[in-house]
Scaffold this active site. Sequence first.
Site, PDB file in Angstrom:
ATOM      1  N   ASP A 215       0.438  -1.417  -0.034  1.00  0.00           N
ATOM      2  CA  ASP A 215      -0.305   0.458   0.317  1.00  0.00           C
ATOM      3  C   ASP A 215       1.055   1.191   0.311  1.00  0.00           C
ATOM      4  O   ASP A 215       1.495   1.030   0.384  1.00  0.00           O
ATOM      5  CB  ASP A 215      -0.816  -0.188   1.035  1.00  0.00           C
ATOM      6  CG  ASP A 215      -2.079  -1.456   1.829  1.00  0.00           C
ATOM      7  OD1 ASP A 215      -1.771  -2.146   0.155  1.00  0.00           O
ATOM      8  OD2 ASP A 215      -2.240  -0.819   2.812  1.00  0.00           O
TER       9      ASP A 215
HETATM   10  N1  URA Z   1      -1.324  -5.671   3.355  1.00  0.00           N
HETATM   11  C1  URA Z   1      -1.993  -4.746   3.797  1.00  0.00           C
HETATM   12  O1  URA Z   1      -2.760  -4.093   4.441  1.00  0.00           O
HETATM   13  N2  URA Z   1      -1.103  -3.884   3.656  1.00  0.00           N
HETATM   14  C2  URA Z   1       0.540  -4.186   3.031  1.00  0.00           C
HETATM   15  O2  URA Z   1       0.612  -3.409   1.780  1.00  0.00           O
HETATM   16  C3  URA Z   1       0.396  -5.014   2.891  1.00  0.00           C
HETATM   17  C4  URA Z   1      -0.233  -6.631   2.717  1.00  0.00           C
END
Ligand code: URA
Length: 248
Positions: free
Chosen positions: A115
């Site tokens: 993310d």
């Molecule tokens: N899980 C999440 O919630 N975000 C990420 O970036 C990776 C795994």
Amino acid sequence: MSILPTGNEKIMLRLDKCLADCGIASRRDIKKMIQKSRVWVDGVPEKNAACHVDPIGQVIMVDGQRLYWKQTFVFLLNKPRGVITATEDKKLPTVMDILPERMQRMNLVPVGRLDRDTEGLLLLTNDGVLAHTLLTPKKHVDKLYEAVLDKMPDLDAEKRFQEGLVLADGTVCRPAVLERVICGVPTACVTLVEGKFHQVKRMLQAVGSHVVALKRLRMGPIHLDEGMAPGAVRELSEKEVRLLYRDE
Ligand code: URA
């Protein structure tokens, strides 16, 4: 299937492709460099961009520097917060935008997605098949995350993770591991073998914790280097690449 070269097979490639694979310049500029005798093969200037060379067995020099061509390049980026995991975007900075220029020309793809507000280990490779297979849940390439939380998860959280948690929208998660980290701030480590949308955040939400900060520490056999600054990037060693292919 992607195959890691053993080093014994002889590969013949166009000279301009060898340079392009290594991100030396754009295809157009590479042609000009070759015409201007800036590229030498086995000690002799080579003016034919289309000539076929053995990029491992022959010595290719560009402006007096040896070119080390590889079939597979894999890099580890400590992704900083604030950039998105994409190869291009009209509005937001991507992980590609923060790479050195040479790497931007190497046709790399991110292995999975973090993310925008997640930091940590992100692999980038020119082997699309490797990228794809490392992400298949069937392959069980596990990923380790460290999450800073608003508060510690519910008491039965470990058990629910182990059993395969069901998210609020009915999404069924594969069994995962949750470990509480004893330190000053509520922190947990999560190990997953899949990568659903916002998975760590949503799984922790399901057991009563809101993720304040998230960092990926490991993917399969590859660990984020301690002390590697956010935004820093390094090439994987040959040993690490071999481990990855074994995991694949
Ligand atoms: N899980 C999440 O919630 N975000 C990420 O970036 C990776 C795994």
